[in-house]
Design a protein around this motif. Sequence first.
Motif, mmCIF file in Angstrom:
data_model
loop_
_atom_site.group_PDB
_atom_site.id
_atom_site.type_symbol
_atom_site.label_atom_id
_atom_site.label_comp_id
_atom_site.label_asym_id
_atom_site.label_seq_id
_atom_site.Cartn_x
_atom_site.Cartn_y
_atom_site.Cartn_z
ATOM 1 N N GLU A 207 0.824 -1.227 0.197
ATOM 2 C CA GLU A 207 0.166 0.049 -0.169
ATOM 3 C C GLU A 207 0.673 1.225 0.136
ATOM 4 O O GLU A 207 0.535 2.341 -0.552
ATOM 5 C CB GLU A 207 -1.022 0.130 1.290
ATOM 6 N N GLN A 210 2.270 1.955 -3.226
ATOM 7 C CA GLN A 210 1.422 2.166 -4.225
ATOM 8 C C GLN A 210 1.122 3.813 -4.117
ATOM 9 O O GLN A 210 1.034 4.359 -5.109
ATOM 10 C CB GLN A 210 -0.002 1.477 -4.072
ATOM 11 N N GLU A 213 4.202 5.321 -6.061
ATOM 12 C CA GLU A 213 3.932 5.294 -7.502
ATOM 13 C C GLU A 213 2.736 6.480 -7.740
ATOM 14 O O GLU A 213 2.862 6.746 -8.890
ATOM 15 C CB GLU A 213 3.261 3.960 -8.156
ATOM 16 N N ASN A 214 1.842 6.506 -7.036
ATOM 17 C CA ASN A 214 0.800 7.709 -7.456
ATOM 18 C C ASN A 214 0.973 9.163 -7.077
ATOM 19 O O ASN A 214 0.143 9.817 -7.295
ATOM 20 C CB ASN A 214 -0.360 7.234 -6.277
ATOM 21 N N GLN A 281 9.310 5.849 -12.344
ATOM 22 C CA GLN A 281 8.234 6.494 -11.499
ATOM 23 C C GLN A 281 8.563 7.987 -11.302
ATOM 24 O O GLN A 281 7.657 8.714 -10.877
ATOM 25 C CB GLN A 281 8.208 5.619 -10.273
#
Length: 328
Positions: A207, A210, A213-214, A281
Amino acid sequence: MAPPKGKPTVMANSSRSDRQDDAILEATWCYYIEGLNQNDIAKRLNISRASVVNYLQEARRREYVRITIDPDIFRHQKLARDMVAKFGLKDALVVPSELTDRGTLERVARGTADWLPTLLEPGDRLGVAWGETVYRVAEAAPHTIMDDLTVVQLVGSRPAALGFAAETCSATLARRFGAHCINLHVPLLLTNKNLADQLRAEPVVAEQLQAVENCNKTIFAAGTCREDSHVVQAGIISAASMRDQVTKGASAVICGRIVDQDGAALPISIEDRMIGVSLDQMRNKDLSLMVGTGPDRIMPMLAAINGGYATHIATCTDTAAAMLETTI
């Protein structure tokens, strides 16, 4: 009954402290709001001019007062505009260089810290790298509430000199901006690939990765590939291995990853044991603010630009002029 021994002294000390706090506030108001000079304030408060100076310094230290210069001044000067034009940046901030490298770094960090809030919007997810430069920016950032801002630690944790660790950088900036903070609760470097893979698969870590990455915006510094670079000092790579990478064309370190002068990745043997943001990324963000200053950062910053990792730059006049004059 007589009062307990020591109590009158405590009360007296508290009273003196309160009076001094009041004097600091009064001196601050008179100087910054009413525009009185230090002599006038000394007469009004019936204290020495030296005390006024000390009170004003204490007010700055406590951050009762924060002196800022509109960052647009440093964005619109010729060097900044030339940087944008030559390197295809979205924007640049160039502050005056100081006589010492340390002084210049502090200026760039402070200028960046005042600029950064103007670059953020509600809903942003700001990825924060590590190292001294990023830490100095975080420490210099104003105490201001940024609505609906999430700050994310981009690389795993690793002991770092003088507290410049990744989690310190992200947590400090989040606290300054009143933002939600997502730390990456894993080591940056593991002993073997299987252990790294297992950690990446853990739900809580997955999580957090993620969230990395976001991120739609980032702030970072391009590190050097010298033997005293941050990644060598932190034990990510040995001095001997760094020397070997330099012979292969290593020019910069971005979030623990090594790139050549074109910004292309130079994979090293520890890549599959590292947990953190990848080079891919780090590209194609709404904003990628690169902060750096000094002769040793010229080539790393140019490499980061060539690789498409930076959309915005904050630096000093000497570094900007040298970058503009460098042919690569």
